[in-house]
Design a protein around this motif. Structure first.
Motif, short mmCIF file in Angstrom:
data_model
loop_
_atom_site.label_atom_id
_atom_site.label_comp_id
_atom_site.label_asym_id
_atom_site.label_seq_id
_atom_site.Cartn_x
_atom_site.Cartn_y
_atom_site.Cartn_z
N GLY A 53 0.81 -1.21 0.00
CA GLY A 53 0.00 0.00 0.00
C GLY A 53 0.84 1.27 0.00
N MET A 54 2.10 1.15 0.44
CA MET A 54 3.02 2.30 0.50
C MET A 54 4.06 2.13 -0.61
SD MET A 54 3.35 2.61 4.67
CE MET A 54 4.36 4.10 4.63
N ASP A 55 3.64 2.36 -1.83
CA ASP A 55 4.31 1.86 -3.02
C ASP A 55 5.80 2.16 -3.10
OD1 ASP A 55 1.64 1.47 -3.42
OD2 ASP A 55 1.54 2.43 -5.37
N ASN A 56 6.17 3.42 -3.02
CA ASN A 56 7.58 3.78 -3.24
C ASN A 56 8.25 4.26 -1.96
OD1 ASN A 56 6.14 6.24 -3.20
ND2 ASN A 56 7.75 7.27 -4.36
N SER A 57 7.83 3.69 -0.83
CA SER A 57 8.46 4.03 0.44
C SER A 57 9.97 3.79 0.38
CB SER A 57 7.86 3.18 1.56
OG SER A 57 8.62 3.30 2.75
N PRO A 58 10.76 4.64 1.02
CA PRO A 58 12.20 4.37 1.11
C PRO A 58 12.52 3.03 1.77
CG PRO A 58 11.76 6.65 1.69
CD PRO A 58 10.42 5.97 1.58
N ASP A 66 11.06 13.12 1.71
CA ASP A 66 10.61 14.09 0.71
C ASP A 66 9.16 14.42 1.04
OD1 ASP A 66 9.59 15.40 -1.57
OD2 ASP A 66 10.95 14.34 -2.91
N PRO A 67 8.83 15.66 1.38
CA PRO A 67 7.48 15.98 1.86
C PRO A 67 6.40 15.95 0.79
CG PRO A 67 8.77 17.98 1.67
CD PRO A 67 9.71 16.84 1.40
N VAL A 68 6.79 15.83 -0.49
CA VAL A 68 5.76 15.89 -1.54
C VAL A 68 5.74 14.67 -2.46
CG1 VAL A 68 5.87 18.41 -1.56
CG2 VAL A 68 7.21 17.12 -3.22
N ARG A 69 6.73 13.79 -2.41
CA ARG A 69 6.77 12.67 -3.35
C ARG A 69 6.10 11.43 -2.76
NH1 ARG A 69 9.41 11.76 -8.08
NH2 ARG A 69 10.94 13.44 -7.78
N TYR A 70 4.90 11.20 -3.15
CA TYR A 70 4.13 9.99 -2.87
C TYR A 70 4.40 9.46 -1.47
CZ TYR A 70 1.05 6.50 -5.04
OH TYR A 70 -0.03 5.71 -5.38
N TRP A 71 4.89 8.23 -1.29
CA TRP A 71 5.02 7.65 0.04
C TRP A 71 6.39 7.90 0.67
CZ3 TRP A 71 1.12 5.96 2.88
CH2 TRP A 71 -0.07 5.60 2.24
N ARG A 72 7.13 8.87 0.19
CA ARG A 72 8.46 9.11 0.72
C ARG A 72 8.49 10.24 1.77
NH1 ARG A 72 11.90 6.03 -2.27
NH2 ARG A 72 13.77 7.06 -1.43
N GLY A 73 7.33 10.59 2.30
CA GLY A 73 7.29 11.62 3.34
C GLY A 73 5.94 12.28 3.55
N PRO A 74 5.12 12.45 2.49
CA PRO A 74 3.84 13.14 2.70
C PRO A 74 2.95 12.43 3.72
CG PRO A 74 4.31 12.94 0.36
CD PRO A 74 5.33 12.11 1.08
N SER A 75 2.03 13.18 4.27
CA SER A 75 1.04 12.63 5.20
C SER A 75 -0.18 12.14 4.43
CB SER A 75 0.62 13.72 6.20
OG SER A 75 -0.34 13.22 7.10
N TRP A 76 -0.63 10.95 4.79
CA TRP A 76 -1.81 10.34 4.18
C TRP A 76 -2.89 10.16 5.24
CZ3 TRP A 76 -1.96 8.12 -0.97
CH2 TRP A 76 -0.77 8.28 -1.69
N ILE A 77 -4.13 10.40 4.86
CA ILE A 77 -5.21 10.28 5.83
C ILE A 77 -5.35 8.83 6.31
CG2 ILE A 77 -7.71 10.49 6.18
CD1 ILE A 77 -6.29 13.19 6.12
N SER A 119 4.70 10.04 6.33
CA SER A 119 4.83 8.62 6.00
C SER A 119 6.27 8.13 6.15
CB SER A 119 4.33 8.36 4.58
OG SER A 119 4.91 9.24 3.65
N PHE A 120 7.22 9.06 6.24
CA PHE A 120 8.61 8.73 6.53
C PHE A 120 9.15 9.84 7.43
CE2 PHE A 120 13.02 7.48 5.64
CZ PHE A 120 12.88 6.09 5.58
N ALA A 121 10.04 9.46 8.31
CA ALA A 121 10.47 10.40 9.35
C ALA A 121 11.21 11.60 8.76
CB ALA A 121 11.35 9.69 10.36
#
Length: 439
Positions: free
Chosen positions: A157-162, A332-343, A323-325
């Motif tokens: 579900g967290m496709d491109n997480s680091p 990255d605060p704006v790239r998909y699952w590499r930092g942005p907040s998801w509801i 989504s990442f510390a």
């Protein structure tokens, strides 16, 4: 009013028996999206919430797996990649689907839907399907550690997480020039890279070519996925009891997977993924490592440590869960699952905190409400500024905010939200459902 706008989004994305995540970017039915959407729909249209889940499980495979996408035959194949021609498989119902899965949060959703409007007939219809879903994971995906494996980053579900950078680097990318449709709707700066997609396609193609039976170069025990599995066993225990069945096997399985996660995935205040082939713990700073808070039998000392990590490394006092510390090189605060907040990710952690640390749960609830008030029902948000990113009018953002509003008594959620739906042209109480609803 936020609640009215949330219902408007869900009405606009309703497709007859289920809700698309987004009209433009995601025009089919997604597995864990439908679970989260059902939780929110139950707050204003329990019938629609039940239809959401029954529709999804109408496309369940004979082996019990619930595919991560059920394709709408009226949508052109070219509208989404990879589409039905790529996956080349159909469920027994005849629906074209993908061949991979997503986190099994569906029993949790089914129980939440039942609580909103008790209906044991609905539970009895869905219970054997939910049991079959869990059985598939135990028989087809259980590792030697006793945990469930994912075979593709999309299954997390967290496709491109680091968190996946190391195992993905070992995957040979497929042919260049993947026909990406997402970049026609969302800025490339907010999406996975082309190289990511080439690897995703290569992994999916290799799994497809085994008949969706054998894992390839990617096999990982993921804390979010396993926490969802364990929490679903706890929910199944409640469902079984409501149906007059024995809950004990579900309690036992929930306890077993919780213990296995603590033994194999926990270290230094956070749960991590483990690469099955190498046995290496994939230490990262992914917020997936906080999701085990949803496990009801998690030891108190680990709950306390996770709470400390959430406050320290993830800075949740701001009200939004990255989504990442932040502060890590990969963030990255704006790239998909590499930092942005998801509801949805924030909702899961909120769900785990609300009875243990209601003060922190309320902070997260207020943060989610503030984000959608500022930016609308976006796909994800900058965790510092609450600026919206990804697509707009995103269904699970609207649905889970409705649930948060109802549970926290925020925004004056009316008891007559069903009337709001009718005013907006809703078919929520209609019996006109789609082609693959569970019979």
């Amino acid at each position: 009013m936020i609640a009215r706008e949330a219902v408007r989004v869900l009405v606009a994305n309703w497709d007859g028996s289920y809700t698309v995540p987004s009209r433009r970017l995601y025009p089919h039915q997604w597995s864990w999206d439908s679970a989260f959407i059902a939780i929110g729909n139950a707050r204003w249209s329990p019938r629609r919430a039940r239809s959401e889940l029954l529709s999804l499980f109408g496309a369940q495979w004979r082996d019990g797996r619930v595919p991560h996408i059920v394709f709408n035959p009226s949508v052109p194949d070219s509208a989404y990649f990879p589409g039905p021609e790529f996956w080349d498989v159909r469920a027994p119902s005849g629906s074209a689907t993908s061949g991979i899965v997503q986190p099994p949060v569906h029993a949790i959703a089914a129980w939440q839907v039942h609580l909103a409007e008790p209906d044991t007939t609905f539970l009895r219809r869905l219970y054997p399907r939910l049991v079959a879903q869990q059985h598939f994971l135990r028989t087809a995906r259980r590792s030697a550690d006793g945990l469930m494996a994912i075979v593709h980053p999309w299954e997390s579900g967290m496709d491109n997480s680091p968190a996946w950078d190391i195992p993905l680097a070992a995957v040979a990318p497929g042919p260049a020039g993947v026909a990406r449709r997402d970049l026609t709707h969302v800025s490339p700066d907010e999406r996975p890279t082309d190289r990511d997609y080439e690897r995703y396609a290569a992994l999916a193609r290799a799994y497809r070519d085994t008949g969706y039976r054998r894992a390839g170069a990617f096999a990982v025990e993921d804390p979010l996925f396993n926490a969802a599995y364990g929490a679903s066993e706890s929910a199944l225990a409640k469902i079984a009891a409501a149906c007059g069945l024995d809950p004990a096997p579900h309690h036992a399985e929930a306890a077993r997977v919780t213990a296995a996660m603590v033994e194999h995935l926990y270290d230094d205040g956070l749960f991590h993924s483990r690469d099955i082939d190498s046995g290496i713990l994939l230490r990262s700073h992914s917020a997936a490592g906080l999701v085990p808070l949803i496990l009801p039998d998690l030891p108190r000392e680990i709950v306390n440590a996770l709470t400390g990590t959430a406050l320290d490394r993830f800075e949740i006092k701001r009200g939004l869960l990255p989504s990442f510390a932040p502060g890590t090189p990969e963030f990255d605060p704006v790239r998909y699952w590499r930092g942005p907040s998801w509801i949805n990710l924030t909702w899961l952690v909120w769900h785990g905190l609300r009875h243990r640390r209601p003060d922190l749960a309320e902070l997260l609830a207020e943060g989610m409400i503030r984000a959608v008030s500022t930016a609308g029902f976006r796909e994800y948000f900058d965790p510092f500024t609450a600026e919206g990113h990804g697509c707009g009018d995103f269904s699970w953002s609207a649905a889970l905010v409705l649930d948060i509003l109802a549970q926290h008594g925020l925004d004056g959620v009316p008891t007559s939200l069903s009337q709001v739906g009718e005013e907006l042209g809703s078919l929520a109480e209609s019996d006109d459902v789609g082609h693959h609803v569970l019979a």
